[in-house]
Design an enzyme around this catalytic site. Sequence first.
Site: not given
Ligand code: AR6
Length: 169
Positions: A10-11, A24, A32-34, A122-123, A126
């Site tokens: 977890d980042i 976003n 997600g991460v956000d 984005s993975t 997105y």
């Molecule tokens: N630590 C590390 N990696 C993570 C974590 C974490 N806590 N949580 C998810 N991931 P995403 P995007 C991975 O969806 O695709 C949001 O709603 C996850 O498995 O966080 O760029 C924003 O507000 C994936 O491999 O970001 C935007 O609307 C990677 O992080 C949208 O999502 C990115 O997944 C952005 O989508």
Amino acid sequence: MTTIRLVQGDITRESVDAIVNAANSSLLGGGGVDGAIHRRGGSAILSECRELRASRYGKGLPTGQAVATTAGDLDARWVIHTVGPVWSASEDRSDLLASCYRESLRIADELGARSVAFPAISTGIYGWPMDDGARIAVATVRAARTSVEEVRFVLFDQRAYEVFEEQVG
Ligand code: AR6
């Protein structure tokens, strides 16, 4: 010379100068991460994001760009927010994804950050395929001219970790 390190987890648990957020354009949070960054980092991050929306980024942060705020309660000095492109099968948006890594490192240099943790931008929501996302991430960081000494890719699950491992070699 920038060292690339891979970590699975977890980042928001990382201890670095700057943590990159896969945000976003609204800068006002999401899943997600956000979501994880705003939850663990606390309200100070959102307050600065709101200020950015009220000033420099009235229309939101454009895709491929990056901007820094405080890291709030996270074990970091800054969060660098960047907006990845949504995956498209019909249009090549790779340059925008590469731009996220490049621009985040440029902001990190401006701040004087020496260690930066990136998620696989984005993975997730997105929809970018992990192998292509990893290829772009690693190639862009390797090609970047930056004073950042350590780039840490923090991959959420084992599969993502293995895909990145293959790219780093
Ligand atoms: N630590 C590390 N990696 C993570 C974590 C974490 N806590 N949580 C998810 N991931 P995403 P995007 C991975 O969806 O695709 C949001 O709603 C996850 O498995 O966080 O760029 C924003 O507000 C994936 O491999 O970001 C935007 O609307 C990677 O992080 C949208 O999502 C990115 O997944 C952005 O989508």
